[in-house]
Design an enzyme around this catalytic site. Structure first.
Site, PDB file in Angstrom:
ATOM      1  N   ARG A 228       0.863  -1.178   0.000  1.00 29.31           N
ATOM      2  CA  ARG A 228       0.000   0.000   0.000  1.00 29.31           C
ATOM      3  C   ARG A 228       0.905   1.235   0.000  1.00 29.31           C
ATOM      4  O   ARG A 228       1.972   1.232   0.625  1.00 29.31           O
ATOM      5  CB  ARG A 228      -0.927   0.025   1.222  1.00 29.31           C
ATOM      6  CG  ARG A 228      -2.067  -0.981   1.167  1.00 29.31           C
ATOM      7  CD  ARG A 228      -3.102  -0.605   0.114  1.00 29.31           C
ATOM      8  NE  ARG A 228      -4.264  -1.494   0.108  1.00 29.31           N
ATOM      9  CZ  ARG A 228      -4.392  -2.562  -0.664  1.00 29.31           C
ATOM     10  NH1 ARG A 228      -3.390  -2.905  -1.462  1.00 29.31           N
ATOM     11  NH2 ARG A 228      -5.495  -3.289  -0.640  1.00 29.31           N
ATOM     12  N   ASP A 252       3.757   0.383  -7.595  1.00 26.54           N
ATOM     13  CA  ASP A 252       2.418   0.094  -8.115  1.00 26.54           C
ATOM     14  C   ASP A 252       1.343   0.749  -7.259  1.00 26.54           C
ATOM     15  O   ASP A 252       0.180   0.778  -7.647  1.00 26.54           O
ATOM     16  CB  ASP A 252       2.202  -1.423  -8.163  1.00 26.54           C
ATOM     17  CG  ASP A 252       0.899  -1.811  -8.846  1.00 26.54           C
ATOM     18  OD1 ASP A 252       0.681  -1.385  -9.995  1.00 26.54           O
ATOM     19  OD2 ASP A 252       0.091  -2.541  -8.235  1.00 26.54           O
ATOM     20  N   GLU A 257      -4.135   8.161  -5.195  1.00 22.07           N
ATOM     21  CA  GLU A 257      -4.390   7.475  -6.455  1.00 22.07           C
ATOM     22  C   GLU A 257      -5.680   7.991  -7.073  1.00 22.07           C
ATOM     23  O   GLU A 257      -6.685   8.091  -6.373  1.00 22.07           O
ATOM     24  CB  GLU A 257      -4.467   5.957  -6.225  1.00 22.07           C
ATOM     25  CG  GLU A 257      -3.156   5.374  -5.716  1.00 22.07           C
ATOM     26  CD  GLU A 257      -3.200   3.867  -5.504  1.00 22.07           C
ATOM     27  OE1 GLU A 257      -4.232   3.249  -5.866  1.00 22.07           O
ATOM     28  OE2 GLU A 257      -2.227   3.300  -4.990  1.00 22.07           O
ATOM     29  N   HIS A 276      -1.418   0.834 -10.031  1.00 25.81           N
ATOM     30  CA  HIS A 276      -2.115  -0.068  -9.096  1.00 25.81           C
ATOM     31  C   HIS A 276      -2.855  -1.174  -9.852  1.00 25.81           C
ATOM     32  O   HIS A 276      -4.060  -1.389  -9.670  1.00 25.81           O
ATOM     33  CB  HIS A 276      -3.084   0.715  -8.218  1.00 25.81           C
ATOM     34  CG  HIS A 276      -3.380  -0.009  -6.920  1.00 25.81           C
ATOM     35  ND1 HIS A 276      -3.757   0.651  -5.763  1.00 25.81           N
ATOM     36  CD2 HIS A 276      -3.356  -1.325  -6.595  1.00 25.81           C
ATOM     37  CE1 HIS A 276      -3.947  -0.230  -4.794  1.00 25.81           C
ATOM     38  NE2 HIS A 276      -3.708  -1.442  -5.274  1.00 25.81           N
TER      39      HIS A 276
END
Length: 315
Positions: A228, A252, A257, A276
């Site tokens: 995370r 990622d 986000e 992600h």
């Protein structure tokens, strides 16, 4: 009654129908949980969207179980679930094949210096100015040696890497040369060539990789985060990358986000970014549906569910 509120963009109509077929359950598909207003009292279990609030569950007085479609549960109202003794389960394990492929791809990209090679291809530039290394004998540190970390260790061993794991409760694990307690993270980072962050996000792990961690890392170290975003202090990471204190990063997940356009991460040449998507593949949803169908059968038969989340620990 069981209701499914996963968006169609994630769980298709065909996959939702497969869940009904495999579980032999009449699951009601809804766009949002409030659409169950006329039959709140009948709802016993929910497959919620990725983000929802305790208020969405409060009218469901007979709710006993929430089945998360993801492995991470930091977006769930854990306190409310704990206070009301509602069981939470996740899809831990279904993301391991694709996430470990993704991580090994990032590791290989840095090992063979694919980032500058791609830039040179676009420039039509023939160059041999690359930092080319082998994975054989390199040390991989896996921060969070759970199911994903254990499959990653197996794949890393195929490349003859040395694998060190960090776990809240250390134990001897196959494919690991060593498994250490999580509190040994900083000292373990001093010798690692590749550091992969897979820990769950909790109040204790938030910001666990910060300025001191980057000071401890080798100059040739590569940090890869598929856990995370908030596990890593982003500003400290950006400074370490911009100043060349570590070789690079494969990311990622991020604090915000989508990643804001103004983020310096977009322009750093020693960063490999993906939006992600490490947990998605052509096989993910099938495995998730099969796991959830099995849990529905167990729920109806009063048996212990798979992947029950410890609401005190948050994972």
């Amino acid at each position: 009654m069981i209701i499914n509120c996963m968006p169609r963009s994630v769980l298709s109509q065909e996959e939702a129908d497969l869940l009904r077929e495999l579980s032999s359950e009449e699951i009601v598909d809804l766009e949002k949980m409030s659409d169950a207003e006329s039959f709140y009292e009948k709802v016993e279990a929910v497959i919620p969207p990725f983000r929802y609030k305790a208020e969405d569950l409060m009218p469901m007085k007979n709710l006993k179980w929430v089945q998360s479609f993801s492995a991470g549960v930091n977006t769930h109202p854990l306190s409310y679930l704990k206070e009301n003794e509602i069981v939470l389960t996740n899809t831990r394990g279904v993301h391991a094949p694709q996430m470990t492929d993704h991580i090994m791809g990032m590791i290989l990209a840095f090992s063979r210096d694919f980032l500058p090679a791609i830039r040179h291809q676009k420039e039509r530039r023939w160059s041999h100015e690359y930092r080319l290394t082998e994975l054989r004998g390199k040390e991989l540190l896996i921060v969070g040696a759970g199911s994903i970390g254990q499959l990653l260790a197996k794949k890393a061993k195929a490349f003859d890497m040395t694998v060190v794991g960090l776990k809240r409760t250390p134990e001897e694990l196959q494919d690991f040369d060593q498994v250490l307690p999580l509190e040994h993270m900083l000292s373990a980072m001093e010798t690692a060539d590749y550091i992969v962050i897979l820990a769950p996000l909790t109040k204790d792990t938030r910001g666990m990789v910060g300025e001191e961690a980057f000071q401890r890392m080798k100059k040739e170290a590569v940090l890869i985060n598929l856990g995370r975003g908030p596990l890593v202090e982003e500003e400290a990471l950006i400074r370490a990358l911009a100043e060349g204190r570590i070789r690079g990063a494969g990311l990622d997940v991020f604090h915000k986000e989508p990643l804001p356009e103004e983020s310096p991460l977009w322009d750093l040449e020693n960063v490999l970014l993906t939006p992600h998507l490490g947990g998605f593949s052509d096989g993910t949803n099938r495995r998730a549906v099969e796991l959830m169908a099995e849990n529905i059968k167990r729920f109806r038969q009063g048996e212990k569910l798979q992947n029950v989340v410890d609401l005190h620990l948050g994972y």
